[in-house]
Design an enzyme around this catalytic site. Structure first.
Site, short mmCIF file in Angstrom:
data_model
loop_
_atom_site.label_atom_id
_atom_site.label_comp_id
_atom_site.label_asym_id
_atom_site.label_seq_id
_atom_site.Cartn_x
_atom_site.Cartn_y
_atom_site.Cartn_z
N ILE A 3 5.39 -3.69 -7.68
CA ILE A 3 4.55 -2.53 -8.00
C ILE A 3 5.20 -1.29 -7.35
CG2 ILE A 3 2.25 -1.48 -7.80
CD1 ILE A 3 2.14 -4.06 -9.41
N ARG A 4 5.69 -0.37 -8.16
CA ARG A 4 6.38 0.83 -7.63
C ARG A 4 7.28 0.40 -6.46
NH1 ARG A 4 4.27 6.23 -7.98
NH2 ARG A 4 4.59 6.30 -5.76
N GLY A 19 0.86 -1.18 0.00
CA GLY A 19 0.00 0.00 0.00
C GLY A 19 0.89 1.22 0.00
N GLU A 20 0.42 2.31 0.57
CA GLU A 20 1.25 3.51 0.65
C GLU A 20 1.80 3.64 2.07
OE1 GLU A 20 2.51 5.43 -1.64
OE2 GLU A 20 1.60 4.00 -3.01
N SER A 21 3.12 3.54 2.19
CA SER A 21 3.72 3.54 3.54
C SER A 21 3.49 4.87 4.25
CB SER A 21 5.21 3.21 3.47
OG SER A 21 5.91 4.17 2.70
N GLU A 48 1.35 -11.95 -2.28
CA GLU A 48 -0.12 -12.05 -2.14
C GLU A 48 -0.83 -11.85 -3.47
OE1 GLU A 48 1.79 -9.62 -1.13
OE2 GLU A 48 0.84 -7.66 -1.35
N CYS A 63 6.50 -5.00 0.52
CA CYS A 63 6.57 -3.68 -0.12
C CYS A 63 6.47 -2.56 0.93
CB CYS A 63 5.50 -3.58 -1.21
SG CYS A 63 5.80 -2.25 -2.37
N HIS A 120 5.16 -8.61 -4.10
CA HIS A 120 3.83 -8.92 -3.55
C HIS A 120 3.45 -10.38 -3.76
CE1 HIS A 120 2.87 -4.74 -2.70
NE2 HIS A 120 3.45 -4.44 -3.85
N ARG A 177 12.83 3.75 -1.08
CA ARG A 177 11.46 3.74 -1.62
C ARG A 177 11.46 4.03 -3.11
NH1 ARG A 177 7.88 7.87 0.94
NH2 ARG A 177 6.33 6.76 -0.28
#
Lengths: 201, 317
Positions: free
Chosen positions: A143-144, A57-59, A181, A88, A179, A115
């Protein structure tokens, strides 16, 4: 005790991100997931959870929540004593040091993480790499993605991306810059569930 | 062309990467921003992403004229100001605007009814891009047509720029109801259902089997308060877009976050409150606390009072 009660109960930090995908993956790997949004959620039915997943997600979003209502301290204390798996953004939260830019982290994993190290979404990639896990090459969905740029002596590397550790283990801590998952291969989640089972008292 | 077929498949890497980023945005808030300062406030408040645009829907609605893609300079400045993913809007069917946005490195492209449509018959062939796309929908058929074209995320259209959540609710309920109805149909009945939905049979079958869309389903269009965000999440939205709700004061006047400390504070409070409400959408105690923190709310425009031909949601099909 019910049959479900015998499964390890693993918390999934559910502040933001792909926590539902982790919960589904944990179920497939033989664990019972439990969403965690507040310090109270670290216990269920009067008992502490057995392990914790910090999802993608977004840390920076997750940090905003961690920095209120004592969640940072409560989560840090929990993850210090129980098996924890970060993917991530979750790996970023676990790291000793975060760069690009610097931000606060739980500091449990002896690693330095950069990051968005490979660029923006257009540079996201699905790669396959050799791994020390049994069963052949592992699909890795980036992903990014962040990059682990330094690891301490107690950190074992289980898979690499272009020479940088992508899946690492330090005792009962597991971290991935990708990821698992989002793949159908459940080897990484099964490894974590095994860590939780062996860590249970 | 096998390579292109691979691109179009849900098992293919192209679509899996695109949907992967949508997965990362779940449970978060995507905020419309018009300036670097607004982007910083959104980031600081915990937004999972920002949508860079020149005018938020409330201003487009009030000012009229042709609404187009934002200037690349503004988009680049915003991309440099924040570390979270940056989205930007292209006009419906305007694949050249989308090419420019992809070239800039925008993380998600919104093929949006909020801008003036560029093509009255065709949406963008989103499979042919490497950047992921989000598209609006009012019902299941529309959602599946956009997914067939390659959208990696669907959002309810609602009625943008109003601060009135009624149509976002209507569209989410409609999509949910139609998905539920598919799950009880026999294999044989799915063919007729696909015909009625005007959507590809394969996608209709996927929804019938899974009971949900094959891509994340977010909500947008009129969400203005923490309670609105919680409402949409409880109705099944997987994340929230907030357009005019955070940085607007009057219909066409934004809060002056650059020069007025009180208005900046108000924007910060609204942004933070909606982020917290989206995460704790099931906890009325938290919702009460954060709602109290909000000092003002955009005045808004009742969607029922808008003339039918002024509605943005009827753009696209």
């Amino acid at each position: 005790m019910t049959k479900e009660g015998e499964l390890p109960r693993i918390g999934v930090l559910a502040l933001q991100g792909d926590y539902a995908a982790h919960a589904a993956a944990l179920r497939e790997a033989g664990a019972q997931p439990s969403l965690v949004k507040t310090p109270d959620d670290l216990r269920r039915d009067g008992q502490s959870l057995d392990g914790m997943v910090l999802p993608g997600g977004e840390s920076t979003t997750m940090l905003k929540f961690l920095e209120s209502h004592g969640l940072f301290e409560a989560l840090g204390a929990f993850c210090r004593t129980r098996p924890t798996f970060g993917t991530c953004a979750g790996a970023i939260l676990l790291a000793r040091e975060v760069r690009h830019p610097a931000q606060r982290s739980l500091g449990l994993l002896d690693a330095v993480v950069e990051r968005n190290a490979y660029g923006r979404q257009i540079d996201s990639a699905i790669l396959h790499a050799e791994t020390t896990l049994d069963g052949g090459p592992l699909e890795m969905v980036f992903i990014r993605a962040p990059r682990i740029v330094e690891v301490g002596p107690n950190v074992e590397t289980l898979a690499l991306r272009e020479g940088s550790p992508a899946l690492v283990r330090q005792g009962a801590l597991l971290a991935a810059t990708f990821h698992p998952e989002l793949s159908s291969d459940r080897r990484v989640h099964r490894l974590f569930v095994d860590l939780v089972k062996s860590g249970r008292t | 062309m096998p390579e292109q077929d691979e691109n179009r498949s849900f098992a293919g890497e192209s679509l899996r990467k695109k949907i992967g980023l949508a997965e990362m945005l779940k449970g978060g808030v995507i905020m419309d921003v018009m300036t670097v300062e607004q982007a910083r406030i959104a980031h600081e408040a915990g937004a999972a992403s920002v949508m860079a645009l020149e005018r938020v829907p409330a201003m487009i609605r009030a000012e009229g004229g042709v609404a187009r893609m934002a200037n690349p300079r503004l988009i680049k400045q915003i991309m440099q100001a924040v570390t979270i993913p940056v989205m930007a809007k292209a006009r419906i069917g305007h694949f050249a605007e989308a090419q420019i946005l992809q070239e800039l490195g925008v993380d998600f492209i919104d093929e949006s009814e909020v801008l003036t449509p560029a093509d009255e018959a065709h949406h963008i062939d989103k499979h042919s891009f490497d950047a992921p796309f989000v598209c609006g929908a009012r019902n299941l058929g529309e959602a599946l047509r956009r997914i067939a074209e390659g959208a990696a995320m669907i959002r309810t259209k609602g009625e943008a720029g109003t601060g009135d959540v009624v149509h976002a609710v209507q569209h989410m309920r409609q999509i949910t109801k139609e998905m539920k109805a598919l799950t009880v149909l026999s294999e044989q009945e799915l063919y007729a259902a696909a015909k009625e939905l005007q959507a590809p049979y394969e996608l209709v079958r996927m929804v019938a089997q899974a009971g949900k869309l094959p891509v994340p389903n977010f909500s947008a269009g009129g969400i203005a308060t923490p309670a609105d965000a919680a409402l949409m999440m409880q109705l099944g939205a997987e994340a929230i877009f907030v357009g005019s709700g955070i940085f607007m004061k009057e219909r066409a006047t934004p809060l002056d976050v650059e020069n007025d400390a009180a208005e900046r504070d108000e924007a910060q409070r609204r942004a933070k409150a909606i982020v917290i409400a989206t995460t704790h959408y099931n906890d009325p105690k938290v919702l009460a606390e954060v709602s109290e923190q909000v000092t003002g709310t955009m005045k808004g425009l009742a969607a029922a009072a808008i003339d039918e031909k002024e509605l943005l949601q009827t753009r696209g099909w």
